[in-house]
Each structure stands twice: as structure tokens, then as C-alpha cells.
Motif scaffolding. Structure first.
Motif, PDB file in Angstrom:
ATOM      1  N   LEU A  35       0.841  -1.194   0.000  1.00  0.00           N
ATOM      2  CA  LEU A  35       0.000   0.000   0.000  1.00  0.00           C
ATOM      3  C   LEU A  35       0.882   1.251   0.000  1.00  0.00           C
ATOM      4  CD1 LEU A  35      -2.637  -1.116   2.688  1.00  0.00           C
ATOM      5  CD2 LEU A  35      -2.658  -1.511   0.212  1.00  0.00           C
ATOM      6  N   GLY A  36       0.600   2.167  -0.928  1.00  0.00           N
ATOM      7  CA  GLY A  36       1.452   3.337  -1.072  1.00  0.00           C
ATOM      8  C   GLY A  36       2.787   2.943  -1.679  1.00  0.00           C
ATOM      9  N   ALA A  37       2.735   2.134  -2.736  1.00  0.00           N
ATOM     10  CA  ALA A  37       3.950   1.543  -3.313  1.00  0.00           C
ATOM     11  C   ALA A  37       4.872   2.563  -3.958  1.00  0.00           C
ATOM     12  CB  ALA A  37       3.559   0.475  -4.341  1.00  0.00           C
ATOM     13  N   GLY A  38       4.311   3.649  -4.483  1.00  0.00           N
ATOM     14  CA  GLY A  38       5.145   4.653  -5.138  1.00  0.00           C
ATOM     15  C   GLY A  38       5.968   4.067  -6.263  1.00  0.00           C
ATOM     16  N   LEU A  39       7.270   4.308  -6.219  1.00  0.00           N
ATOM     17  CA  LEU A  39       8.193   3.765  -7.223  1.00  0.00           C
ATOM     18  C   LEU A  39       9.102   2.701  -6.618  1.00  0.00           C
ATOM     19  CD1 LEU A  39       9.149   7.090  -9.043  1.00  0.00           C
ATOM     20  CD2 LEU A  39       7.657   5.275  -9.903  1.00  0.00           C
TER      21      LEU A  39
ATOM     22  N   ASP B 130       0.707  -3.891  -6.220  1.00  0.00           N
ATOM     23  CA  ASP B 130       1.239  -2.603  -5.773  1.00  0.00           C
ATOM     24  C   ASP B 130       0.145  -1.568  -5.924  1.00  0.00           C
ATOM     25  OD1 ASP B 130       3.943  -3.072  -4.952  1.00  0.00           O
ATOM     26  OD2 ASP B 130       4.447  -3.472  -7.053  1.00  0.00           O
ATOM     27  N   LEU B 131      -0.255  -0.959  -4.803  1.00  0.00           N
ATOM     28  CA  LEU B 131      -1.359  -0.003  -4.772  1.00  0.00           C
ATOM     29  C   LEU B 131      -0.858   1.387  -4.450  1.00  0.00           C
ATOM     30  CD1 LEU B 131      -4.834  -0.365  -3.096  1.00  0.00           C
ATOM     31  CD2 LEU B 131      -3.325   1.482  -2.342  1.00  0.00           C
ATOM     32  N   ASP B 132      -1.413   2.375  -5.138  1.00  0.00           N
ATOM     33  CA  ASP B 132      -1.147   3.777  -4.807  1.00  0.00           C
ATOM     34  C   ASP B 132      -2.218   4.626  -5.485  1.00  0.00           C
ATOM     35  OD1 ASP B 132       0.093   6.152  -3.848  1.00  0.00           O
ATOM     36  OD2 ASP B 132       2.054   5.189  -4.014  1.00  0.00           O
ATOM     37  N   LEU B 133      -2.207   5.920  -5.199  1.00  0.00           N
ATOM     38  CA  LEU B 133      -3.160   6.836  -5.824  1.00  0.00           C
ATOM     39  C   LEU B 133      -2.969   6.840  -7.337  1.00  0.00           C
ATOM     40  CD1 LEU B 133      -2.873   9.786  -3.284  1.00  0.00           C
ATOM     41  CD2 LEU B 133      -4.770   8.170  -3.487  1.00  0.00           C
ATOM     42  N   PRO B 134      -4.016   7.159  -8.083  1.00  0.00           N
ATOM     43  CA  PRO B 134      -3.924   7.093  -9.554  1.00  0.00           C
ATOM     44  C   PRO B 134      -2.744   7.845 -10.146  1.00  0.00           C
ATOM     45  CG  PRO B 134      -6.212   7.332  -8.910  1.00  0.00           C
ATOM     46  CD  PRO B 134      -5.404   7.456  -7.640  1.00  0.00           C
ATOM     47  N   GLU B 135      -2.433   9.060  -9.637  1.00  0.00           N
ATOM     48  CA  GLU B 135      -1.319   9.818 -10.214  1.00  0.00           C
ATOM     49  C   GLU B 135       0.023   9.127  -9.976  1.00  0.00           C
ATOM     50  OE1 GLU B 135      -2.325  12.222  -6.349  1.00  0.00           O
ATOM     51  OE2 GLU B 135      -3.353  10.906  -7.770  1.00  0.00           O
ATOM     52  N   ALA B 136       0.138   8.432  -8.845  1.00  0.00           N
ATOM     53  CA  ALA B 136       1.368   7.697  -8.555  1.00  0.00           C
ATOM     54  C   ALA B 136       1.474   6.442  -9.425  1.00  0.00           C
ATOM     55  CB  ALA B 136       1.417   7.313  -7.080  1.00  0.00           C
TER      56      ALA B 136
ATOM     57  N   LYS C  66      -8.825 -10.808  -0.614  1.00  0.00           N
ATOM     58  CA  LYS C  66      -9.581 -11.879   0.044  1.00  0.00           C
ATOM     59  C   LYS C  66     -10.022 -12.957  -0.934  1.00  0.00           C
ATOM     60  CE  LYS C  66     -13.019 -10.845   2.739  1.00  0.00           C
ATOM     61  NZ  LYS C  66     -14.191 -10.134   3.317  1.00  0.00           N
ATOM     62  N   ALA C  67     -10.345 -12.543  -2.140  1.00  0.00           N
ATOM     63  CA  ALA C  67     -10.920 -13.465  -3.127  1.00  0.00           C
ATOM     64  C   ALA C  67      -9.978 -14.625  -3.460  1.00  0.00           C
ATOM     65  CB  ALA C  67     -11.271 -12.700  -4.399  1.00  0.00           C
ATOM     66  N   HIS C  68      -8.682 -14.434  -3.274  1.00  0.00           N
ATOM     67  CA  HIS C  68      -7.722 -15.498  -3.598  1.00  0.00           C
ATOM     68  C   HIS C  68      -7.736 -16.636  -2.579  1.00  0.00           C
ATOM     69  CE1 HIS C  68      -5.629 -13.415  -6.906  1.00  0.00           C
ATOM     70  NE2 HIS C  68      -5.780 -12.301  -6.203  1.00  0.00           N
ATOM     71  N   GLN C  69      -8.180 -16.343  -1.357  1.00  0.00           N
ATOM     72  CA  GLN C  69      -8.220 -17.332  -0.280  1.00  0.00           C
ATOM     73  C   GLN C  69      -6.833 -17.945  -0.027  1.00  0.00           C
ATOM     74  OE1 GLN C  69     -11.480 -19.976  -1.487  1.00  0.00           O
ATOM     75  NE2 GLN C  69     -12.911 -18.734  -0.305  1.00  0.00           N
ATOM     76  N   LYS C  70      -5.856 -17.072   0.056  1.00  0.00           N
ATOM     77  CA  LYS C  70      -4.477 -17.464   0.325  1.00  0.00           C
ATOM     78  C   LYS C  70      -3.935 -16.608   1.473  1.00  0.00           C
ATOM     79  CE  LYS C  70      -3.968 -20.326  -3.221  1.00  0.00           C
ATOM     80  NZ  LYS C  70      -3.616 -21.768  -3.073  1.00  0.00           N
ATOM     81  N   PRO C  71      -2.804 -17.006   2.067  1.00  0.00           N
ATOM     82  CA  PRO C  71      -2.205 -16.172   3.116  1.00  0.00           C
ATOM     83  C   PRO C  71      -1.919 -14.762   2.593  1.00  0.00           C
ATOM     84  CG  PRO C  71      -1.164 -18.327   3.072  1.00  0.00           C
ATOM     85  CD  PRO C  71      -2.052 -18.256   1.856  1.00  0.00           C
ATOM     86  N   ILE C  72      -2.195 -13.756   3.415  1.00  0.00           N
ATOM     87  CA  ILE C  72      -2.097 -12.358   2.989  1.00  0.00           C
ATOM     88  C   ILE C  72      -0.990 -11.640   3.751  1.00  0.00           C
ATOM     89  CG2 ILE C  72      -3.303 -10.140   2.918  1.00  0.00           C
ATOM     90  CD1 ILE C  72      -5.940 -11.749   2.728  1.00  0.00           C
ATOM     91  N   LEU C  73      -0.135 -10.956   2.998  1.00  0.00           N
ATOM     92  CA  LEU C  73       0.884 -10.070   3.571  1.00  0.00           C
ATOM     93  C   LEU C  73       0.621  -8.663   3.063  1.00  0.00           C
ATOM     94  CD1 LEU C  73       3.531  -9.534   5.142  1.00  0.00           C
ATOM     95  CD2 LEU C  73       4.773 -10.064   3.019  1.00  0.00           C
ATOM     96  N   ILE C  74       0.442  -7.717   3.992  1.00  0.00           N
ATOM     97  CA  ILE C  74       0.187  -6.316   3.658  1.00  0.00           C
ATOM     98  C   ILE C  74       1.404  -5.502   4.063  1.00  0.00           C
ATOM     99  CG2 ILE C  74      -1.313  -4.325   4.059  1.00  0.00           C
ATOM    100  CD1 ILE C  74      -3.519  -6.355   4.870  1.00  0.00           C
ATOM    101  N   LEU C  75       1.973  -4.772   3.114  1.00  0.00           N
ATOM    102  CA  LEU C  75       3.149  -3.937   3.351  1.00  0.00           C
ATOM    103  C   LEU C  75       2.745  -2.465   3.305  1.00  0.00           C
ATOM    104  CD1 LEU C  75       5.580  -5.780   0.886  1.00  0.00           C
ATOM    105  CD2 LEU C  75       5.270  -6.231   3.326  1.00  0.00           C
ATOM    106  N   ILE C  76       3.085  -1.718   4.351  1.00  0.00           N
ATOM    107  CA  ILE C  76       2.735  -0.291   4.409  1.00  0.00           C
ATOM    108  C   ILE C  76       3.977   0.457   4.879  1.00  0.00           C
ATOM    109  CG2 ILE C  76       0.955   1.356   5.081  1.00  0.00           C
ATOM    110  CD1 ILE C  76      -0.601  -0.979   6.313  1.00  0.00           C
TER     111      ILE C  76
END
Length: 275
Positions: free
Chosen positions: A89-93, A110-116, A147-157
């Protein structure tokens, strides 16, 4: 040739250029915290005055140390859960996916705001296991996606939560607890003493006042988060001065020996479990 201009970035997205610069600069050290050839490649193509950060030795080391701890923890998680879903989350570059050798996970987002994300797409390619999400981290659509993948989840912030109010951060974690049965979260905690003092930061302080975001959130005690929801469990906490290898300024290395200073002026990397 510098062909890409980041002038359209907002306050928080522009901070991605500080971390990009820091990782590219790490090539100048004999024992680097990390090697990021992608950052070196990208920085040569962006039309931006990176020279204003040249005196930011402390935060340059801090950015790379923090990223190396994230890399270490991510690698450890993937060794135990090779079929994981990873979302940054907030992956940037950031090029963590590439630094870790493009791991064969179920999927890496990799998630971030549209402009990023628009800028990110100039330098990174998506594939069947790695894609980008142009959303705010507060938009819960991404939660349904992982969630839809039903696999172990790792969230990086990394380098993100410090720019939001405590109530926003608290609501964010409560939402994760409500929507996810289980997940592991890696995030960094700003040095408590820096809240409200972005102008005193060696790299943010060099940004123009109207473009500089403020530091809004930290907790003196990381265990406070466990009081927000009974599904939150702090599993690991790194106080970054313990790992700085002599790269921090001498005066700070001395001051960190004082418990009061160690607790309030230390940035932390935290592994949190929702279960």
C-alpha cells in the motif's frame, strides 16, 4: 535523458521521490543496506531537482535500512507461504518485487493513488503475477481483491501511515480486522518526537512549505494498537537504531544510548498479525 516529469504529484505521493533518491544513493556505500538497480535506472529519467536532498544523510540511511528490514521480513514470510498474496500500500516507485527476484507468489499487488500509479507504469511492467491498483489505501475495494484469492495475505505499508491522523489510522486497522480473518501486516512507526515537526526532518524540510506533508501519527508504545481490536497482535518490533551499522550521525548514536531518547526518537518497523 530525463523524460518524465512528476510535477502533477500531490504532497504525499511526492515523498516517493525521496525514497527513490535514497535507494539510488545507496550504491555509493561499500556495505549497502540494499542494492536497488531499478532506483538507479529510474532516477536518471525523472526531471526533478534531487540535489535538494544531498545533505539528507540521516534519512537516506534510514530509508534504506527500513526497506532492508521490510525486504527481510517479506522474504521470511514468503519462505513460509510461497503461495501468498502480497499487497504493498502506497507503493510509489518502490521495486521490492524486483529486489526480491520477482517471487512466484499467487499474486503481488502494488497499490497507490492514480497519479502515482500512472508514473509507476512508466518504469514498471505488470504481468500475470504482478499488477497495480490505482486506489487510496482507505478504499476497501482492494480488501475484497486480496480476500478473493483465499491465500495467506501479507500487507506492506512503508512510509505512509505517518501522514494520516490517528483516528484515520485507527479506523483503517479496525476495518482490516473486520474484513479479514487473518493477515500479516508490516508497517513502520514514525519516531514519536517527529509528530508535527516535518519541517525539522532533513529531507522533508527541504521541500517547499506548501508542498510538504506533515507528520501526523505515531504511538509512543506500539502495543497501544492491541487495544484497538482484540484481533491485533504485535509479533515483532525493530528499533532501527539497533541495525544502523554506524551510518547514523555520531551524536544520535550517542543519544540512542539514553532510554528516553531511544524510545522517542527511534523509528520502528513492526510486524503485526490479525487473527
Amino acid at each position: 535523458m530525463k523524460t518524465e516529469s512528476p510535477q502533477h504529484l500531490g504532497k504525499i505521493p511526492e515523498t516517493m521521490l525521496i525514497t527513490l533518491w535514497a535507494k539510488a544513493e545507496e550504491r555509493n556505500y561499500k556495505q549497502p543496506f540494499l542494492t536497488d538497480t531499478k532506483a538507479q535506472e529510474i532516477i536518471s529519467q525523472i526531471d526533478y531537482d534531487f540535489s535538494k536532498f544531498k545533505k539528507s544523510k540521516f534519512s537516506q540511511a534510514g530509508v534504506c535500512l527500513r526497506a532492508s528490514l521490510f525486504d527481510k521480513e517479506t522474504s521470511s514470510f514468503l519462505a513460509q507461504h510461497p503461495d501468498a498474496i502480497v499487497i504493498q500500500l502506497g507503493a510509489g516507485l518502490d521495486a521490492r518485487y524486483e529486489r526480491l527476484g520477482c517471487p512466484s507468489v499467487t499474486h503481488w499487488y502494488d497499490l497507490d493513488l492514480p497519479e502515482a500509479i500512472n508514473l509507476r507504469k512508466k518504469f514498471f511492467q505488470e504481468n500475470e503475477q504482478h499488477s497495480f491498483i490505482p486506489l487510496s489505501l482507505f478504499d476497501t475495494q482492494w480488501i475484497e481483491t486480496v480476500k478473493a484469492h483465499q491465500k495467506p495475505i501479507l500487507i506492506l505499508i512503508e512510509g505512509v501511515l505517518m501522514y494520516f491522523d490517528r483516528n484515520d489510522v485507527k479506523t483503517f486497522f479496525k476495518t482490516l480486522c473486520k474484513e479479514l480473518d487473518e493477515a500479516t501486516i508490516l508497517f513502520d512507526m514514525l519516531a514519536y518526537s517527529l509528530v508535527g515537526h516535518a519541517k525539522n526532518h532533513d529531507s522533508l524540510g527541504s521541500m517547499q512549505k506548501e508542498q510538504r506533508p506533515e507528520f501526523k501519527w505515531s504511538e509512543l508504545n506500539s502495543l497501544n494498537l492491541e487495544e484497538w481490536n482484540n484481533k491485533i497482535h504485535i509479533e515483532k518490533e525493530y528499533f532501527m537504531s539497533d541495525y544502523e551499522r554506524g551510518r547514523y550521525p555520531f551524536i544520535f548514536r550517542i543519544l540512542y544510548k539514553i532510554p528516553y531518547f531511544y524510545k522517542r526518537f527511534n523509528q520502528r518497523v513492526i510486524r503485526l498479525r490479525i487473527a
